[in-house]
Design an enzyme around this catalytic site. Structure first.
Site, short mmCIF file in Angstrom:
data_model
loop_
_atom_site.label_atom_id
_atom_site.label_comp_id
_atom_site.label_asym_id
_atom_site.label_seq_id
_atom_site.Cartn_x
_atom_site.Cartn_y
_atom_site.Cartn_z
N HIS A 81 0.83 -1.19 0.00
CA HIS A 81 0.00 0.00 0.00
C HIS A 81 0.87 1.25 0.00
O HIS A 81 2.04 1.21 0.39
CB HIS A 81 -0.91 -0.01 1.22
CG HIS A 81 -2.01 -1.02 1.12
ND1 HIS A 81 -3.00 -1.13 2.05
CD2 HIS A 81 -2.27 -1.97 0.18
CE1 HIS A 81 -3.84 -2.09 1.70
NE2 HIS A 81 -3.41 -2.62 0.57
N GLU A 83 0.83 3.88 1.90
CA GLU A 83 1.31 4.26 3.23
C GLU A 83 2.50 3.38 3.64
O GLU A 83 3.48 3.87 4.21
CB GLU A 83 0.18 4.10 4.28
CG GLU A 83 -1.06 4.92 3.97
CD GLU A 83 -2.12 4.18 3.17
OE1 GLU A 83 -3.30 4.50 3.31
OE2 GLU A 83 -1.77 3.26 2.38
N CYS A 109 -6.08 1.31 5.49
CA CYS A 109 -6.60 0.02 5.94
C CYS A 109 -6.05 -0.24 7.36
O CYS A 109 -5.20 0.49 7.85
CB CYS A 109 -6.19 -1.09 4.98
SG CYS A 109 -4.44 -1.56 5.10
N CYS A 112 -2.16 -0.73 7.48
CA CYS A 112 -1.45 0.55 7.36
C CYS A 112 -1.63 1.40 8.62
O CYS A 112 -0.69 2.06 9.07
CB CYS A 112 -1.93 1.32 6.13
SG CYS A 112 -1.41 0.55 4.58
#
Length: 162
Positions: A81, A83, A109, A112
């Site tokens: 992801h 992040e 999410c 993260c």
């Protein structure tokens, strides 16, 4: 003389997050993230495969082939992801992000969010929602609240087309 519009800091940094998202190689969702401290950009990230590994746009998306709904079975994705990539980039280059803020095009999410908490980031600014209504989303919100992380949804136009 034409009136010019100068963005505030949040819109300024979010524009960089959207610019980072344009580098995404995910076939399902383009996400970008920017970590900032003292109004300086420390790291950026977008969702895509790890360094040296073929991207989904080259080899296809296994989650798409298996009809996995968005937000589920993250372990089946070859990508990281945005992040995660931003946090990893800071670590890779030896940049402390403790006390920083993260600007992300989408609400993080739960994975993260836990990384953001442990990285010492104090504020999340996001532009678009993510599944916060389901049990995982509610847990994400709860963890961020308990960790004392400020979470703000940015409103208004950012200025970078997707």
């Amino acid at each position: 003389m034409a009136e010019r519009s100068r963005p505030d800091w949040d819109h300024y940094f979010m524009a960089f997050a959207y610019l980072a998202a344009r580098r995404s190689t995910c076939l399902r969702r383009r996400v970008g993230a920017v970590i900032v401290k003292d109004r300086q950009i420390l790291a950026t990230g977008y969702n895509g495969a790890p360094r040296g590994v073929p991207h989904a746009e080259e080899v296809g998306c296994i989650r798409e082939k298996l009809n996995v709904p968005s937000g589920e079975r993250h372990e089946l994705c070859r990508g990281l992801h945005a992040e995660q990539n931003a946090i990893i980039q800071a670590a890779y280059h030896g940049v402390s992000i403790r006390g920083g803020e993260i600007y992300t095009t989408n609400f993080p999410c739960i994975i993260c969010a836990k990384m953001i908490i442990n990285a010492g980031i104090t504020r999340i600014v996001y532009a678009e929602g993510y599944a916060t209504e389901d049990v995982t989303g509610r847990l994400t919100v709860e963890l961020l609240e308990k960790a004392g992380i400020k979470v703000e949804k940015l409103t208004g136009t950012v200025g970078i087309p997707r």
